[in-house]
Structures are given as structure tokens and as C-alpha cells.
Design a protein around this motif. Sequence first.
Motif, PDB file in Angstrom:
ATOM      1  N   PHE A 106       0.190  -6.284  -2.917  1.00  0.00           N
ATOM      2  CA  PHE A 106      -0.153  -7.111  -1.747  1.00  0.00           C
ATOM      3  C   PHE A 106      -0.673  -8.487  -2.137  1.00  0.00           C
ATOM      4  O   PHE A 106      -0.451  -9.453  -1.425  1.00  0.00           O
ATOM      5  N   VAL A 165       0.211  -9.691   5.136  1.00  0.00           N
ATOM      6  CA  VAL A 165       0.333  -8.975   3.859  1.00  0.00           C
ATOM      7  C   VAL A 165      -1.012  -8.954   3.148  1.00  0.00           C
ATOM      8  O   VAL A 165      -1.473  -7.906   2.675  1.00  0.00           O
ATOM      9  N   THR A 184      -3.517  -6.696   5.073  1.00  0.00           N
ATOM     10  CA  THR A 184      -3.248  -5.281   4.846  1.00  0.00           C
ATOM     11  C   THR A 184      -3.762  -4.856   3.474  1.00  0.00           C
ATOM     12  O   THR A 184      -4.387  -3.797   3.327  1.00  0.00           O
ATOM     13  N   GLY A 185      -3.506  -5.704   2.483  1.00  0.00           N
ATOM     14  CA  GLY A 185      -3.993  -5.401   1.137  1.00  0.00           C
ATOM     15  C   GLY A 185      -5.493  -5.258   1.106  1.00  0.00           C
ATOM     16  O   GLY A 185      -6.041  -4.340   0.481  1.00  0.00           O
TER      17      GLY A 185
END
Lengths: 209, 151, 131
Positions: free
Chosen positions: C76, C29, C32-33
Motif C-alpha cells: 500500500f 490506497v 487503506t494501508g
Amino acid sequence: MNVAVAIDQVHETQYAASEASPAPKRIVVAYGFWIFLLSDIVMFATLFATYAVLVRSTAGGPTGAQLFNQGTVAIETGCLLVSSYTCGLMALAIGSRRSTGTYFGALITFALGAAFLALELREFANMIAIGATPQRSAFLSAFFALVGCHGLHVGAGLIWLVVMMAQVATKGFVPAVHRRLLCFSLFWHALDIIWVGLFTVVYLMGVSP
Amino acid sequence: MCQIVQLVVSIRRREQLRDVTGDPWNARTLEWATASPPPAWNFGIQPHVARIDAFWTSKQLAGAKSDKAAQSRKYEPIEMPKNNPTGFVTAFFAVITGFALIWHIWWLAALGAFGAFVTFLAFAFRRHDEVEIPVEQIARFDRAHQAEAAL
Amino acid sequence: MTEPQFDRAPGDIPAHVETQAWEPSDALVYTTGLVLAVLLTATSFWVANTSVLWAPGIALGLVVLAIAQMGVHLVFFLHITTGPDNTNNVLALAFGLLIVLIVVAGTTWIITDLNANMMPSSDLMNLRMQR
């Protein structure tokens, strides 16, 4: 008038949110800190608004386009963004009580934050050296107030991080330390969010044709 | 004129008119269920709140059973935050810092800020931040204020 | 502790619930952020420095990209979601944003109005010259 009050059946198995016991302290503290951060963001909004109305008042002095260096800003943005990422990784290490991961994440976050601050201070020093001081024009006053305030917050955050690592070292991962670290990561992420607004409004809009 | 009469009558008959229940307004909500002044821990036993007007509800339920309820209560020690002078000391340093900033006395401003910071560190690193109120103290207080602690 | 979680603190690592569907790991997570934020930042710099966007629209484009980036951070990094355990956080954020909007839009409107109303007329020009 006798008000007859019928007592609801309290279903022991299913509590509605309003009937459950108070939330754990960690959640209450973090929510309170979140509200404080929102008030801090309102303060930054006033500084943003001030900057927005004064951006053209250069009083014959240097404008943003003449002063700002996009390369430096790009590096500063990168530093703060990655430090936010490493702060997130540090939060994961804290969650699983891994002290090496925590210290390592904190070290990288600190290094990147310090790099950001060093670049910004150098930028300010260069500006003052060529006479673009806060007293030169309303635009510059607003600029130094806004960007300087953000820099002060970053500096305070760095001091906070050092103190927190000292607390982890002396007290371990007790609930109080865990709560404070949660508040710190909230603070650090919020600072990056403010920087996103800052570099867009001040630097990118300042130099775009 | 009427105001003066009312005042005189109220003062003369104050012993007859004095409220001893701790609930002069036959209130609906829980703040009237505490003693006056309330103890640091507010309620000896945390009231169970299932809906609004919890005090009113419990009064309807209790009726004449308040004495039995008083004896069957089971107390537990309550954790309360410890008193500390951090706020007061920090305010002192804040005054110094603010004064120095106004008059551009930079060394004094730095000193004040540093003092506030050290005070805060002392607060952050203290070993005990809670104190436990023992059961005997809670029970003693409730016995002394039995009429008021009507829950 | 089996009591249901009614509230989640902002920034807190979400509690892991056993589900059939695949759940991204916490590290994924955050990563990805980061990737999304880097992409949006690079795009912002690109838009500001080239003539890809029609010139008068650059400011709006930058604002949109900035808002998107802030959204990426919130979702995120701070785990602000639309679930029922996040209602309080979202409400607080919405209120904060409302105040920010009022402050910024209000200030800009008032000052622009002031500037417009303070355009010196010809007789005032004489007074100014006399200083």
C-alpha cells in the motif's frame, strides 16, 4: 569458419523490454536507492540476529520485561505509522506539484518523527539513569545497538527532510528534487517496516510471558 | 627459454605487429568499438542495439561501407555529469571522523561529521549538475580516431 | 509520451491507465494501508498482552502479524505489486529477503549449536572454579 549472422527484423512498432530505450532517470535512481535500502535492511538483520542470540544474556542485570513500557512503545509505533501515512500524502502532493500540500505533509511527518525520537531518547535516558547502560550486559549492548541504530536512521531522515524542504523552497519541483523526494519517501517507509520488526521482536516478545 | 625468445621477437618487431584498428581480437561486443582511451561520452552516436553481439552484427553489415558511414553521421550534443570534488572532500572528513571516533575525541568527530555534511549540502544545492558536450568536440574527436571508432 | 512503461520505481505513484473498472484513488490506497496497519498493530499488542493465544504460540503469532504488516507497507505504501512493471523490484526484494533469512537463521543456528557444545563438563567445571 564463417559465422553468417542473420539480422532479426526489428519491428519498429513493438519493442520488447530489452530493446526499449533506457528507463527514465527517476526510475533508475529509485531502483538503485531501493537496492541500497535492501542492503541497509541486511545490516539491520545482522543487528537483529545479534539481539536474538544475546537476549537472554542479562548478566544479572535488568531484563526486557523489567525495562520496557508498552504504553510508550504503542505511542511510538503510532507516531511512526501515521508519519509514514503523511509521507505518502506528501508524495501525492509532490506528484501534483502542490507546494502547500508538500510543506504541510512534510511538517506533520517531521513532527511525528521527532515525537518518536523524543520518546525513544527519553526511554534511553531513563534506562541509563537506573543503571541499565549498554555496558551493563550483553543483552543491553545488543538492545542499544539495534534500537539505537534505528533511531539514528530516523534522526538522519529528519535532517534529510528539512534539507529537502529547503531544496523545494529554493529550486522548486525540478527533476533532481523530485528524484530525491522519491528516495526520501522510500527511506521513510522502509524505516517504518524495520520498526514493525523491531517492536515485535524486541518489545512485544520481550514482555510476553 | 621460449618465453625470452618470444619477448625479444615481440619487442623487436613491435612496429610491424602494432594494432591500428582498435579491434585486435576481431571482437563481437561493443566495448571494442570505442576509441582507446575512450572519450568521456563513450560513443559519439549511441549505437542501436537490437540483439547480443551488436558490434559483430554491425561489422557484418558494414563490410566496406565504413567511410560512407563516417561522413553521414549526425551528431547531437551530449549531456554528461559535471566533475566535482565532493567524494574526495567527503573522504577527507570521513578520515577525520573515523580517527576521532576510534580515540573518543568527540569534538573532533562532531567536527568531521559536520564538515562532511556541509560538503554534501554544497553538492546538493549546486545549480548545474550537467555539462553539455558540443557537437564540434564530438566530431573532432571522431575524426581524429577514425580508424578506431569503427561503427 | 506514449512509450510503454516497462519498469516502475518502488514507491512511485503508479501511472494512471484508462480502464473501465473502478480504480482506487491514490489517497484511498494510502488510507487503506494505514487502517490495515493500525489493525494489525493493535492485534499484535493484544496478542502479546493477553492470553488469547496459547502461550507457546504467541511468538509465532506475533511473527505472522509482523510479516503481514510489512506486507501491507510494501503493497500500500511502496506499491510493490506482482505486475510486469515491478519484476525488478520484486526480484531485488526477494534477494534481500534471502540474505536476511540466511543471516538470521544461520546466526541463530550457529550460536545455539555453540552454546550447546560449550556446556561445561564436570572436569571443566573444576578449571572454571579455579578462577
